[in-house]
Design a protein around this motif. Sequence first.
Motif, PDB file in Angstrom:
ATOM      1  N   PRO A  47     -82.904   9.682  96.860  1.00 33.45           N
ATOM      2  CA  PRO A  47     -83.908   8.697  97.303  1.00 33.45           C
ATOM      3  C   PRO A  47     -85.150   9.330  97.935  1.00 33.45           C
ATOM      4  CG  PRO A  47     -81.707   8.048  98.006  1.00 33.45           C
ATOM      5  CD  PRO A  47     -81.600   9.450  97.482  1.00 33.45           C
ATOM      6  N   VAL A  48     -85.018  10.554  98.425  1.00 36.55           N
ATOM      7  CA  VAL A  48     -86.173  11.158  99.103  1.00 36.55           C
ATOM      8  C   VAL A  48     -87.152  11.757  98.090  1.00 36.55           C
ATOM      9  CG1 VAL A  48     -86.929  12.849 100.811  1.00 36.55           C
ATOM     10  CG2 VAL A  48     -84.761  11.649 101.120  1.00 36.55           C
ATOM     11  N   TYR A  49     -86.621  12.500  97.132  1.00 38.45           N
ATOM     12  CA  TYR A  49     -87.513  13.232  96.225  1.00 38.45           C
ATOM     13  C   TYR A  49     -87.496  12.752  94.780  1.00 38.45           C
ATOM     14  CZ  TYR A  49     -87.829  16.374 100.188  1.00 38.45           C
ATOM     15  OH  TYR A  49     -88.033  16.887 101.446  1.00 38.45           O
ATOM     16  N   GLY A  50     -86.457  12.087  94.375  1.00 41.31           N
ATOM     17  CA  GLY A  50     -86.400  11.620  92.989  1.00 41.31           C
ATOM     18  C   GLY A  50     -86.583  12.776  92.023  1.00 41.31           C
ATOM     19  N   CYS A  51     -87.279  12.529  90.938  1.00 45.44           N
ATOM     20  CA  CYS A  51     -87.430  13.609  89.966  1.00 45.44           C
ATOM     21  C   CYS A  51     -88.503  14.600  90.374  1.00 45.44           C
ATOM     22  CB  CYS A  51     -87.667  13.066  88.553  1.00 45.44           C
ATOM     23  SG  CYS A  51     -89.211  12.196  88.366  1.00 45.44           S
ATOM     24  N   VAL A  52     -89.197  14.325  91.466  1.00 42.10           N
ATOM     25  CA  VAL A  52     -90.135  15.319  91.999  1.00 42.10           C
ATOM     26  C   VAL A  52     -89.347  16.532  92.502  1.00 42.10           C
ATOM     27  CG1 VAL A  52     -91.905  15.744  93.750  1.00 42.10           C
ATOM     28  CG2 VAL A  52     -91.824  13.559  92.584  1.00 42.10           C
ATOM     29  N   GLY A  53     -88.111  16.289  92.935  1.00 40.23           N
ATOM     30  CA  GLY A  53     -87.240  17.393  93.333  1.00 40.23           C
ATOM     31  C   GLY A  53     -86.928  18.309  92.163  1.00 40.23           C
ATOM     32  N   VAL A  54     -86.768  17.708  90.998  1.00 37.80           N
ATOM     33  CA  VAL A  54     -86.504  18.493  89.785  1.00 37.80           C
ATOM     34  C   VAL A  54     -87.715  19.360  89.458  1.00 37.80           C
ATOM     35  CG1 VAL A  54     -86.018  18.346  87.328  1.00 37.80           C
ATOM     36  CG2 VAL A  54     -84.940  16.740  88.894  1.00 37.80           C
TER      37      VAL A  54
ATOM     38  N   ASP B 195     -91.675  12.396 103.276  1.00 42.08           N
ATOM     39  CA  ASP B 195     -91.453  13.074 102.000  1.00 42.08           C
ATOM     40  C   ASP B 195     -91.162  12.056 100.892  1.00 42.08           C
ATOM     41  OD1 ASP B 195     -89.751  16.126 103.114  1.00 42.08           O
ATOM     42  OD2 ASP B 195     -91.859  15.526 103.073  1.00 42.08           O
ATOM     43  N   ALA B 196     -90.390  11.046 101.228  1.00 42.82           N
ATOM     44  CA  ALA B 196     -90.066  10.026 100.226  1.00 42.82           C
ATOM     45  C   ALA B 196     -91.339   9.335  99.749  1.00 42.82           C
ATOM     46  CB  ALA B 196     -89.085   9.008 100.806  1.00 42.82           C
ATOM     47  N   VAL B 197     -92.196   8.957 100.689  1.00 44.67           N
ATOM     48  CA  VAL B 197     -93.446   8.284 100.322  1.00 44.67           C
ATOM     49  C   VAL B 197     -94.322   9.199  99.486  1.00 44.67           C
ATOM     50  CG1 VAL B 197     -95.659   7.506 101.267  1.00 44.67           C
ATOM     51  CG2 VAL B 197     -93.523   6.626 102.207  1.00 44.67           C
ATOM     52  N   ASN B 198     -94.400  10.449  99.879  1.00 42.74           N
ATOM     53  CA  ASN B 198     -95.256  11.376  99.123  1.00 42.74           C
ATOM     54  C   ASN B 198     -94.731  11.610  97.716  1.00 42.74           C
ATOM     55  OD1 ASN B 198     -97.112  11.607 101.196  1.00 42.74           O
ATOM     56  ND2 ASN B 198     -96.115  13.403 102.098  1.00 42.74           N
ATOM     57  N   SER B 199     -93.427  11.668  97.574  1.00 46.62           N
ATOM     58  CA  SER B 199     -92.886  11.855  96.224  1.00 46.62           C
ATOM     59  C   SER B 199     -93.079  10.578  95.393  1.00 46.62           C
ATOM     60  CB  SER B 199     -91.415  12.275  96.254  1.00 46.62           C
ATOM     61  OG  SER B 199     -90.585  11.219  96.689  1.00 46.62           O
ATOM     62  N   LEU B 200     -92.963   9.426  96.023  1.00 47.85           N
ATOM     63  CA  LEU B 200     -93.227   8.185  95.305  1.00 47.85           C
ATOM     64  C   LEU B 200     -94.695   8.113  94.885  1.00 47.85           C
ATOM     65  CD1 LEU B 200     -91.224   5.684  97.538  1.00 47.85           C
ATOM     66  CD2 LEU B 200     -90.754   6.149  95.137  1.00 47.85           C
TER      67      LEU B 200
ATOM     68  N   SER C 299     -90.375  -0.516 100.307  1.00 49.91           N
ATOM     69  CA  SER C 299     -89.838  -0.840 101.631  1.00 49.91           C
ATOM     70  C   SER C 299     -88.331  -0.610 101.668  1.00 49.91           C
ATOM     71  CB  SER C 299     -90.176  -2.296 101.951  1.00 49.91           C
ATOM     72  OG  SER C 299     -89.571  -2.680 103.158  1.00 49.91           O
ATOM     73  N   LYS C 300     -87.641  -1.055 100.614  1.00 48.64           N
ATOM     74  CA  LYS C 300     -86.179  -0.861 100.550  1.00 48.64           C
ATOM     75  C   LYS C 300     -85.830   0.621 100.532  1.00 48.64           C
ATOM     76  CE  LYS C 300     -85.354  -4.982  97.790  1.00 48.64           C
ATOM     77  NZ  LYS C 300     -85.122  -5.439  96.411  1.00 48.64           N
ATOM     78  N   ILE C 301     -86.575   1.393  99.730  1.00 51.55           N
ATOM     79  CA  ILE C 301     -86.297   2.825  99.648  1.00 51.55           C
ATOM     80  C   ILE C 301     -86.483   3.472 101.024  1.00 51.55           C
ATOM     81  CG2 ILE C 301     -87.130   5.034  98.709  1.00 51.55           C
ATOM     82  CD1 ILE C 301     -87.733   3.537  96.082  1.00 51.55           C
ATOM     83  N   LEU C 302     -87.561   3.088 101.693  1.00 54.29           N
ATOM     84  CA  LEU C 302     -87.823   3.679 103.009  1.00 54.29           C
ATOM     85  C   LEU C 302     -86.718   3.330 103.998  1.00 54.29           C
ATOM     86  CD1 LEU C 302     -91.686   3.257 103.509  1.00 54.29           C
ATOM     87  CD2 LEU C 302     -90.384   5.295 102.895  1.00 54.29           C
ATOM     88  N   GLN C 303     -86.222   2.132 103.903  1.00 52.29           N
ATOM     89  CA  GLN C 303     -85.175   1.723 104.843  1.00 52.29           C
ATOM     90  C   GLN C 303     -83.856   2.417 104.559  1.00 52.29           C
ATOM     91  OE1 GLN C 303     -85.461  -2.519 104.527  1.00 52.29           O
ATOM     92  NE2 GLN C 303     -87.266  -2.584 105.841  1.00 52.29           N
TER      93      GLN C 303
ATOM     94  N   VAL D  49     -93.497  -1.025 108.498  1.00 51.71           N
ATOM     95  CA  VAL D  49     -92.755   0.114 107.945  1.00 51.71           C
ATOM     96  C   VAL D  49     -93.681   1.048 107.163  1.00 51.71           C
ATOM     97  CG1 VAL D  49     -92.122  -1.089 105.805  1.00 51.71           C
ATOM     98  CG2 VAL D  49     -90.671   0.738 106.667  1.00 51.71           C
ATOM     99  N   PHE D  50     -94.789   0.506 106.689  1.00 49.94           N
ATOM    100  CA  PHE D  50     -95.695   1.317 105.859  1.00 49.94           C
ATOM    101  C   PHE D  50     -96.714   2.102 106.685  1.00 49.94           C
ATOM    102  CE2 PHE D  50     -94.021  -0.315 102.112  1.00 49.94           C
ATOM    103  CZ  PHE D  50     -94.038  -1.711 102.075  1.00 49.94           C
ATOM    104  N   ALA D  51     -97.015   1.594 107.860  1.00 48.97           N
ATOM    105  CA  ALA D  51     -98.143   2.127 108.630  1.00 48.97           C
ATOM    106  C   ALA D  51     -98.116   3.644 108.836  1.00 48.97           C
ATOM    107  CB  ALA D  51     -98.256   1.402 109.968  1.00 48.97           C
ATOM    108  N   PRO D  52     -96.946   4.225 109.159  1.00 52.71           N
ATOM    109  CA  PRO D  52     -96.964   5.676 109.407  1.00 52.71           C
ATOM    110  C   PRO D  52     -97.320   6.503 108.174  1.00 52.71           C
ATOM    111  CG  PRO D  52     -94.950   4.671 110.266  1.00 52.71           C
ATOM    112  CD  PRO D  52     -95.613   3.650 109.403  1.00 52.71           C
ATOM    113  N   TYR D  53     -97.165   5.934 106.994  1.00 54.16           N
ATOM    114  CA  TYR D  53     -97.258   6.745 105.773  1.00 54.16           C
ATOM    115  C   TYR D  53     -98.414   6.358 104.865  1.00 54.16           C
ATOM    116  CZ  TYR D  53     -92.572   6.896 107.621  1.00 54.16           C
ATOM    117  OH  TYR D  53     -91.497   6.973 108.482  1.00 54.16           O
TER     118      TYR D  53
END
Lengths: 200, 128
Positions: free
Chosen positions: A80-87, B63-68, B50-54, B24-28
């Motif tokens: 959930p953190v990196y998805g395929c960006v981790g790949v 990191d999750a937001v940046n990869s998304l 939002s669900k992913i962040l939670q 939940v979005f404000a920091p990112y």
Amino acid sequence: MASSSTNSPCAACKFLRRKCQPECVFAPYFPPDQPQKFANVHKVFGASNVTKLLNELHPSQREDAVNSLAYEADMRLRDPVYGCVGVISLLQHQLRQLQIDLSCAKSELSKYQSLGILAATHQSLGINLLAGAADGTATAAVRDHYHHHQFFPREQMFGGLDVPAGNNYDGGILAIGQITQFQQPRAAAGDDGRRTVDPS
Amino acid sequence: MSNYTNSPCAACKFLRRKCTSDCVFAPYFPPEEPTKFANVHRIFGASNVSKILQEVAPHQREDAVNSLAYEAEARLKDPVYGCVGAISVLQRQVLRLQRELEETNADLMRYASCLGGETTSAYGGRRG
């Protein structure tokens, strides 16, 4: 591939609990026997976003788009953190390491090649030096020695160094951890780990 | 981080809603990066993000937001393959270099054995 609405709704319509119409945009790409594929895509992207994406594409591109979305969704659910960006990150690291290793190996190889040229030169000088000898047998012996022990034939010196570039991007998908399950040339991502796709 | 008392975050600005202190979005999604949220919203949707962040620990959310955001941008640039296209290219490069390394190593071994043989043959031994 298309789900027959008279027989069975596609995986998307089954998931969304709606009637699968003949013109259902999902039906060709989400067969009923792969329910997880749509479930993943829906969870990560949402059905309406996928619909918009597909509608913006030419029909011939939609299967690849769906399969790449399914792959991304699958990777995002696994990580959930990196998805395929981790790949991508992992592959870039692998590539850097390989470049370093290859550079070292080629550097080492060039030393051997230099030694080979030097040795061949010495042997050549040896022959020339002996050419003036009255007894020609020594010359013949050295010449035979050289030919029998010529260990730097040209094809070996340069063999293996000319690798044809194989970087043509045709959209095939390969994934760390699932590499052997992907095959070229079409993007493919199934929900059951089976990602072999026949070329179009 | 967006100071909600001054300016709504990029997400709330996009969604035209009040940016509360617990957004939940404000920091990112700072207001000076409107495209980041716009892209993520377009590809994933605000509620999915939002669900992913939670689901992710707070220290991993950035990191999750940046990869998304990366994936979203890649998908917008290449609607068919998104960032999976980059994976394909990288994988091919890795395979190519692996093959090249194997071949170079094989050449090295040949040279090494030949040199060993030559040394032997120079002293009357057979060629290796």
